[in-house]
Scaffold this active site. Structure first.
Site, PDB file in Angstrom:
ATOM      1  N   ARG A 129      34.932  20.602  12.821  1.00 29.23           N
ATOM      2  CA  ARG A 129      34.178  21.671  13.599  1.00 29.23           C
ATOM      3  C   ARG A 129      34.838  22.090  14.921  1.00 29.23           C
ATOM      4  NH1 ARG A 129      34.549  25.950  12.401  1.00 29.23           N
ATOM      5  NH2 ARG A 129      33.741  25.080  10.400  1.00 29.23           N
ATOM      6  N   LYS A 164      40.990  38.527  31.470  1.00 25.10           N
ATOM      7  CA  LYS A 164      39.709  38.762  30.673  1.00 25.10           C
ATOM      8  C   LYS A 164      39.568  37.537  29.573  1.00 25.10           C
ATOM      9  CE  LYS A 164      39.356  43.699  32.058  1.00 25.10           C
ATOM     10  NZ  LYS A 164      39.539  45.135  31.252  1.00 25.10           N
ATOM     11  N   LYS A 196      44.240  45.879  43.771  1.00 25.55           N
ATOM     12  CA  LYS A 196      43.597  46.803  42.793  1.00 25.55           C
ATOM     13  C   LYS A 196      42.740  47.984  43.739  1.00 25.55           C
ATOM     14  CE  LYS A 196      43.217  45.997  38.895  1.00 25.55           C
ATOM     15  NZ  LYS A 196      42.429  45.182  38.272  1.00 25.55           N
ATOM     16  N   GLU A 226      48.026  48.631  41.969  1.00 25.85           N
ATOM     17  CA  GLU A 226      47.585  49.514  41.160  1.00 25.85           C
ATOM     18  C   GLU A 226      47.650  50.918  41.750  1.00 25.85           C
ATOM     19  OE1 GLU A 226      43.344  50.527  39.508  1.00 25.85           O
ATOM     20  OE2 GLU A 226      43.897  48.561  39.163  1.00 25.85           O
ATOM     21  N   ASP A 247      47.829  52.700  36.034  1.00 25.80           N
ATOM     22  CA  ASP A 247      46.326  52.683  35.359  1.00 25.80           C
ATOM     23  C   ASP A 247      45.816  53.893  34.859  1.00 25.80           C
ATOM     24  OD1 ASP A 247      44.153  51.086  34.618  1.00 25.80           O
ATOM     25  OD2 ASP A 247      43.345  52.092  36.306  1.00 25.80           O
TER      26      ASP A 247
END
Length: 310
Positions: A129, A164, A196, A226, A247
């Protein structure tokens, strides 16, 4: 760790037949760091085996029993994670043999055999597994990445991953992205400066944030920032940066942005990227398209462990 983690380039088999002559190799990723592989596999095995180990195998399988098994793809996609699968078996029993019949980055069809394993049956079934979990998850990431990469293969753009990722698995998921034909963004917060929208808001504006970043950065540290509008982009062009993150811009605006950049910095598009939109985004001339879902939402690739008792 026991048996070698070196996995050999081989020919993939369909059932008991080798699929000779079929073009499958699309990328050849750099092998994973064996120390990272060992740590991840040992943690996963410890989680699965708990305090008493595999009580089912101990109760039902004689200690002297052997097993020969094959890992078989149940659907089509890209392969990734063979080093981790091999390490799962080798960590439990050095006597286990692991014969890869494909390599990470290969294209798989349903029924393809990717590896054959032999050795003490208890250890084989205990590691099953953990091996398939790593292999299924990473091949799922590679397969999701390949779906995007194939859509934009006619352009200059590359699909790339983000931060992410699953906590603890980032290095492996980013490796899987490369197996699928994608590119890696930064691995962590220390790789590069990525300014950002929230950084810009606190810093007081695009120009202010860029000036502060340049004053802080060493000569080897890249700076990306960004922007949401063409006016912000003009400020970035005036100040200078290594890359700009465009963006949530529609394709018409992206095309205008790429024209204004004129090759002076890397142009990366992000936001509202799907298999339906990625082609149009790529055709605007951007260099990179970041897609979070290739890591955080990739479906698991289905593998089975088929046993041969004969």
């Amino acid at each position: 760790m026991g048996a070698s983690l070196h996995h050999h380039a081989g020919r993939c088999a369909r059932g008991s037949r080798r699929a000779a002559g079929r073009a499958r190799r699309l990328v050849t990723p750099v092998p994973l760091d064996p120390i990272s592989v060992r740590r991840a596999v040992e943690a996963a095995l410890a989680e699965d085996m708990g305090r008493a180990g595999d009580v089912t195998s101990a109760a039902t399988i004689p200690a002297t029993a052997g097993a020969r098994v094959a890992i078989v793809a149940r659907n089509e996609g890209r392969l990734s994670g063979l080093q981790l699968a091999e390490a799962a078996f080798a960590s439990l029993e050095p006597a286990i043999t692991f014969e890869p019949l494909a390599s990470d980055g290969d294209r798989l069809g349903a029924g393809d055999v990717v590896a054959r394993i032999g050795g003490p049956a208890r250890a084989v079934l205990t590691a099953e597994r953990t091996a398939l979990n790593f292999l299924g998850h990473l091949s799922g990431v590679a397969t999701a990445t390949a779906a995007y990469a194939d859509r934009i293969a006619h352009t200059r753009a590359k699909v790339c991953c983000t931060r992410k990722t699953t906590p603890g698995l980032r290095v492996f998921e980013k490796y899987a992205v490369r197996c699928g034909g994608g590119a890696n963004h930064r691995f962590g917060l220390d790789d590069a400066i990525l300014v950002k929208d929230n950084h810009i808001a606190v810093a007081g504006g695009v120009a202010e944030a860029l000036r502060a970043a340049k004053a802080y950065a060493g000569h080897l540290v890249k700076i990306e920032i960004e922007v949401d509008t063409l006016d912000q982009l003009d400020l970035v062009i005036a100040e200078g940066a290594d890359a700009v993150l465009l963006d949530n811009m529609p394709p018409t605006t992206l095309r205008e942005a790429v024209g204004r950049i004129g090759g002076r910095m890397i142009a990366e598009a992000s936001g509202n990227v799907s298999l339906e939109t990625v082609r149009g985004i790529a055709e605007t001339g951007v260099d990179l398209i970041s897609v979070g879902r290739i890591t955080h939402s990739a479906p698991n690739f289905d593998f089975g462990l088929d046993i041969d008792l004969g």
